[in-house]
Design a protein around this motif. Structure first.
Motif, PDB file in Angstrom:
ATOM      1  N   GLU A  15       0.839  -1.201   0.000  1.00 48.10           N
ATOM      2  CA  GLU A  15       0.000   0.000   0.000  1.00 48.10           C
ATOM      3  C   GLU A  15       0.882   1.263   0.000  1.00 48.10           C
ATOM      4  OE1 GLU A  15      -2.956   2.176   3.203  1.00 48.10           O
ATOM      5  OE2 GLU A  15      -2.756  -0.002   3.307  1.00 48.10           O
ATOM      6  N   THR A  18       2.532   1.782  -3.410  1.00 51.43           N
ATOM      7  CA  THR A  18       1.566   2.345  -4.356  1.00 51.43           C
ATOM      8  C   THR A  18       1.404   3.839  -4.110  1.00 51.43           C
ATOM      9  OG1 THR A  18       0.395   0.241  -4.574  1.00 51.43           O
ATOM     10  CG2 THR A  18      -0.840   2.232  -5.155  1.00 51.43           C
ATOM     11  N   PHE A  19       1.318   4.235  -2.846  1.00 54.14           N
ATOM     12  CA  PHE A  19       1.202   5.653  -2.489  1.00 54.14           C
ATOM     13  C   PHE A  19       2.416   6.445  -2.977  1.00 54.14           C
ATOM     14  CE2 PHE A  19       2.045   9.014   0.732  1.00 54.14           C
ATOM     15  CZ  PHE A  19       0.952   9.828   0.470  1.00 54.14           C
ATOM     16  N   TYR A  20       3.623   5.908  -2.777  1.00 55.09           N
ATOM     17  CA  TYR A  20       4.832   6.616  -3.199  1.00 55.09           C
ATOM     18  C   TYR A  20       4.951   6.663  -4.721  1.00 55.09           C
ATOM     19  CZ  TYR A  20       6.020   6.325   1.740  1.00 55.09           C
ATOM     20  OH  TYR A  20       5.995   6.433   3.104  1.00 55.09           O
ATOM     21  N   ARG A  21       4.462   5.641  -5.393  1.00 56.02           N
ATOM     22  CA  ARG A  21       4.411   5.694  -6.863  1.00 56.02           C
ATOM     23  C   ARG A  21       3.531   6.852  -7.319  1.00 56.02           C
ATOM     24  NH1 ARG A  21       3.354  -0.457  -7.373  1.00 56.02           N
ATOM     25  NH2 ARG A  21       5.312  -1.275  -8.137  1.00 56.02           N
ATOM     26  N   GLU A  22       2.344   6.928  -6.732  1.00 54.64           N
ATOM     27  CA  GLU A  22       1.367   7.931  -7.149  1.00 54.64           C
ATOM     28  C   GLU A  22       1.739   9.337  -6.703  1.00 54.64           C
ATOM     29  OE1 GLU A  22      -2.266   6.359  -5.535  1.00 54.64           O
ATOM     30  OE2 GLU A  22      -2.356   4.733  -7.023  1.00 54.64           O
ATOM     31  N   SER A  23       2.269   9.487  -5.497  1.00 51.20           N
ATOM     32  CA  SER A  23       2.528  10.820  -4.957  1.00 51.20           C
ATOM     33  C   SER A  23       3.907  11.366  -5.301  1.00 51.20           C
ATOM     34  CB  SER A  23       2.326  10.831  -3.443  1.00 51.20           C
ATOM     35  OG  SER A  23       3.216   9.940  -2.821  1.00 51.20           O
ATOM     36  N   GLY A  25       6.109   9.718  -7.700  1.00 52.50           N
ATOM     37  CA  GLY A  25       6.629   9.196  -8.957  1.00 52.50           C
ATOM     38  C   GLY A  25       7.669   8.110  -8.750  1.00 52.50           C
ATOM     39  N   GLU A  27       9.584   4.629  -8.586  1.00 57.46           N
ATOM     40  CA  GLU A  27       9.624   3.406  -9.387  1.00 57.46           C
ATOM     41  C   GLU A  27       9.969   2.267  -8.448  1.00 57.46           C
ATOM     42  OE1 GLU A  27      12.485   4.000 -12.476  1.00 57.46           O
ATOM     43  OE2 GLU A  27      11.521   5.834 -13.171  1.00 57.46           O
ATOM     44  N   ARG A  96       3.764  20.688  -4.464  1.00 57.96           N
ATOM     45  CA  ARG A  96       3.093  19.505  -5.011  1.00 57.96           C
ATOM     46  C   ARG A  96       3.470  18.253  -4.213  1.00 57.96           C
ATOM     47  NH1 ARG A  96       3.508  15.203  -7.888  1.00 57.96           N
ATOM     48  NH2 ARG A  96       5.721  15.327  -8.340  1.00 57.96           N
ATOM     49  N   LYS A 100       0.964  16.147  -1.524  1.00 60.17           N
ATOM     50  CA  LYS A 100       0.686  14.719  -1.738  1.00 60.17           C
ATOM     51  C   LYS A 100       1.080  13.911  -0.509  1.00 60.17           C
ATOM     52  CE  LYS A 100       0.301  14.680  -6.580  1.00 60.17           C
ATOM     53  NZ  LYS A 100      -0.689  13.908  -7.242  1.00 60.17           N
ATOM     54  N   ASP A 103      -1.439  14.321   2.349  1.00 64.28           N
ATOM     55  CA  ASP A 103      -2.767  13.755   2.159  1.00 64.28           C
ATOM     56  C   ASP A 103      -2.929  12.519   3.050  1.00 64.28           C
ATOM     57  OD1 ASP A 103      -5.282  13.076   1.223  1.00 64.28           O
ATOM     58  OD2 ASP A 103      -4.540  12.188  -0.633  1.00 64.28           O
TER      59      ASP A 103
END
Length: 139
Positions: A15, A18-23, A25, A27, A96, A100, A103
């Motif tokens: 989880e 996934t958060f670090y990917r979305e917030s 970028g 990889e 930005r 993120k 959040d």
């Protein structure tokens, strides 16, 4: 020699990744689950139901690599006594990233001008990981 952070999310690693990917970028080039271990784990090493949890992962943010795992317990993570610092090229990017990370988290120091940076702030993300977002002082 190299020193790298290794974070233990106690059941919430996937989880968090996934958060670090979305917030951020991030990889994730490496992610291994406990079930993927070629050798049998000693009885009682991991909680029941942890077979699908993350045994080891590496994620990249910019040029930095951070390692992560669910660890071997389901207890709540405790990221105390350190923070990850992320540099942004300008205030827009800093805001930005900060927003993120904030959040679902907790702002510890709002973004603002300091004596050492035109834009700096600190936040604990929704997983309790402490982050410092900083725009380097122009030289």
């Amino acid at each position: 020699m190299q020193v790298q952070a290794y974070l233990f999310f106690h059941g919430r690693c996937e989880e968090a990744l996934t958060f670090y990917r979305e917030s951020l970028g991030a990889e994730v080039p490496v992610m291994m689950r406990f079930r993927d271990c070629p050798d049998p784990l000693p009885p009682g090493m991991i909680p029941d139901g942890f077979d699908e949890k993350i045994m080891h992962a590496e994620f990249r943010i910019g040029d930095s690599i951070v390692m992560a795992s669910d660890g071997c317990t389901a207890q709540a993570p405790s990221f105390q006594g350190f923070a990850l610092s992320i540099s942004a090229p300008d205030e827009t990017q800093a805001r930005r990233l900060f927003d993120k990370l904030a959040d679902g988290g907790q702002v510890q120091m709002p973004l603002g001008k300091t004596f050492f940076s035109p834009c700096f702030g600190s936040v604990a993300d929704r997983y309790g990981m402490n982050w410092m977002v900083v725009v380097p002082q122009p030289t």
